[in-house]
Design an enzyme around this catalytic site. Structure first.
Site, PDB file in Angstrom:
ATOM      1  N   GLU A 106      14.131  -0.381  11.079  1.00  0.00           N
ATOM      2  CA  GLU A 106      12.686  -0.533  10.845  1.00  0.00           C
ATOM      3  C   GLU A 106      12.075   0.861  10.870  1.00  0.00           C
ATOM      4  O   GLU A 106      12.332   1.637  11.779  1.00  0.00           O
ATOM      5  CB  GLU A 106      12.060  -1.405  11.934  1.00  0.00           C
TER       6      GLU A 106
ATOM      7  N   ASN B 253      10.385  -0.325   5.588  1.00  0.00           N
ATOM      8  CA  ASN B 253       9.028  -0.032   6.062  1.00  0.00           C
ATOM      9  C   ASN B 253       8.181  -1.206   5.590  1.00  0.00           C
ATOM     10  O   ASN B 253       7.696  -1.215   4.473  1.00  0.00           O
ATOM     11  CB  ASN B 253       8.498   1.282   5.487  1.00  0.00           C
TER      12      ASN B 253
ATOM     13  N   ASN C 180       0.801  -1.233   0.000  1.00  0.00           N
ATOM     14  CA  ASN C 180       0.000   0.000   0.000  1.00  0.00           C
ATOM     15  C   ASN C 180       0.831   1.279   0.000  1.00  0.00           C
ATOM     16  O   ASN C 180       0.285   2.365  -0.209  1.00  0.00           O
ATOM     17  CB  ASN C 180      -0.975   0.020   1.190  1.00  0.00           C
TER      18      ASN C 180
ATOM     19  N   ARG D  53      -1.510   4.114  17.616  1.00  0.00           N
ATOM     20  CA  ARG D  53      -2.636   3.726  16.753  1.00  0.00           C
ATOM     21  C   ARG D  53      -3.340   2.489  17.306  1.00  0.00           C
ATOM     22  O   ARG D  53      -3.110   2.086  18.438  1.00  0.00           O
ATOM     23  CB  ARG D  53      -2.111   3.510  15.337  1.00  0.00           C
TER      24      ARG D  53
ATOM     25  N   ALA E 182       2.029  -3.253   6.627  1.00  0.00           N
ATOM     26  CA  ALA E 182       1.188  -4.201   7.382  1.00  0.00           C
ATOM     27  C   ALA E 182       1.862  -5.539   7.636  1.00  0.00           C
ATOM     28  O   ALA E 182       1.535  -6.226   8.611  1.00  0.00           O
ATOM     29  CB  ALA E 182      -0.126  -4.411   6.643  1.00  0.00           C
TER      30      ALA E 182
ATOM     31  N   TYR F   6      -0.685   9.585   6.797  1.00  0.00           N
ATOM     32  CA  TYR F   6       0.596   9.350   6.115  1.00  0.00           C
ATOM     33  C   TYR F   6       1.126  10.574   5.382  1.00  0.00           C
ATOM     34  O   TYR F   6       2.216  10.522   4.793  1.00  0.00           O
ATOM     35  CB  TYR F   6       0.449   8.173   5.146  1.00  0.00           C
TER      36      TYR F   6
ATOM     37  N   ASP G 139      12.097 -14.094   9.755  1.00  0.00           N
ATOM     38  CA  ASP G 139      13.092 -15.148   9.506  1.00  0.00           C
ATOM     39  C   ASP G 139      14.093 -14.732   8.427  1.00  0.00           C
ATOM     40  O   ASP G 139      15.277 -15.024   8.520  1.00  0.00           O
ATOM     41  CB  ASP G 139      12.380 -16.444   9.079  1.00  0.00           C
TER      42      ASP G 139
ATOM     43  N   HIS H  39       8.546   3.388  10.242  1.00  0.00           N
ATOM     44  CA  HIS H  39       7.111   3.603  10.055  1.00  0.00           C
ATOM     45  C   HIS H  39       6.862   5.105   9.944  1.00  0.00           C
ATOM     46  O   HIS H  39       7.380   5.873  10.760  1.00  0.00           O
ATOM     47  CB  HIS H  39       6.320   3.032  11.219  1.00  0.00           C
ATOM     48  N   ILE H  40       6.067   5.502   8.974  1.00  0.00           N
ATOM     49  CA  ILE H  40       5.760   6.921   8.777  1.00  0.00           C
ATOM     50  C   ILE H  40       4.959   7.434   9.971  1.00  0.00           C
ATOM     51  O   ILE H  40       5.207   8.518  10.490  1.00  0.00           O
ATOM     52  CB  ILE H  40       4.964   7.098   7.471  1.00  0.00           C
ATOM     53  N   SER H  41       4.002   6.637  10.411  1.00  0.00           N
ATOM     54  CA  SER H  41       3.160   7.019  11.549  1.00  0.00           C
ATOM     55  C   SER H  41       3.716   6.430  12.845  1.00  0.00           C
ATOM     56  O   SER H  41       4.507   5.495  12.810  1.00  0.00           O
ATOM     57  CB  SER H  41       1.731   6.495  11.330  1.00  0.00           C
TER      58      SER H  41
HETATM   59  C1  DHK Z   1       2.339   1.756   7.120  1.00  0.00           C
HETATM   60  C2  DHK Z   1       1.280   0.891   7.001  1.00  0.00           C
HETATM   61  O1  DHK Z   1       0.857   0.525   5.827  1.00  0.00           O
HETATM   62  C3  DHK Z   1       0.550   0.380   8.143  1.00  0.00           C
HETATM   63  O2  DHK Z   1       0.169  -0.952   7.953  1.00  0.00           O
HETATM   64  C4  DHK Z   1       1.364   0.503   9.393  1.00  0.00           C
HETATM   65  C5  DHK Z   1       2.967   2.031   8.393  1.00  0.00           C
HETATM   66  C6  DHK Z   1       2.070   1.821   9.522  1.00  0.00           C
HETATM   67  C7  DHK Z   1       3.590   3.399   8.437  1.00  0.00           C
HETATM   68  O3  DHK Z   1       3.286   4.210   9.346  1.00  0.00           O
HETATM   69  O4  DHK Z   1       4.467   3.681   7.593  1.00  0.00           O
HETATM   70  O5  DHK Z   1       0.621   0.406  10.408  1.00  0.00           O
END
Ligand code: DHK
Length: 150
Positions: free
Chosen positions: A97, A73, A12, A106, A76, A24, A86, A99-101
């Protein structure tokens, strides 16, 4: 030539900029790629995105031989994929690792990350700018000089 830094993006994220902008933001994935390349001028850096879990795993296998560091990133897949964990366990270099958010602010199903078990560091909640911070941090982890913004 130093081995490549891999910047890998999960499902996504190809819709970044259009997808839930209140969470986002409006920066597109190609703009994010430009930010990463600007943060590591002249540095070999592979920037990829897929909605397929097996493809993300194949790219991690490739990075085991070709890469010096992974910024990922997993979107999901972070919360569902033991296969991804693994694969990352086999990577000898630093793993960031991203994550944008801020996933911890959340819904509960975003709170348990399989990837964090093997990540060197985790960045969450800085928006698209988190990618620029991750590239700078990766260069520090790799002991490399990095471009200082003018
Ligand atoms: C992006 C996603 O698609 C979500 O599934 C995650 C992550 C958060 C993001 O914050 O980059 O929860």
């Amino acid at each position: 030539m130093a081995k490549r830094i891999y910047v890998l993006n999960g499902p996504n994220l190809n819709r970044l900029g259009l997808r839930e902008p209140e969470i986002y933001g409006r920066t597109t994935l190609s703009e994010v790629e430009q930010m990463c390349r600007a943060a590591a001028p002249g540095r070999a850096l592979d920037f990829r995105q897929t909605n397929k879990e097996f493809e993300l795993i194949d790219w991690i296998h490739e990075a085991i031989d070709e890469g010096s560091g992974i910024i990922i990133n997993p979107a999901a897949f972070t919360f569902t994929s033991i296969a991804l964990l693994d694969a990352l366990k086999m990577f000898p270099g630093p793993i960031i690792e991203l994550h944008i958010s801020n996933i911890h602010r959340r819904e509960a199903y975003y709170h348990h990350s399989y990837v964090s078990k093997v990540a060197t560091a985790v960045i969450a909640g800085l928006g698209a700018n988190g990618y620029r911070v991750a590239v700078a941090a990766m260069q520090d982890l790799l002991g490399e000089a990095r471009a200082h913004p003018a």
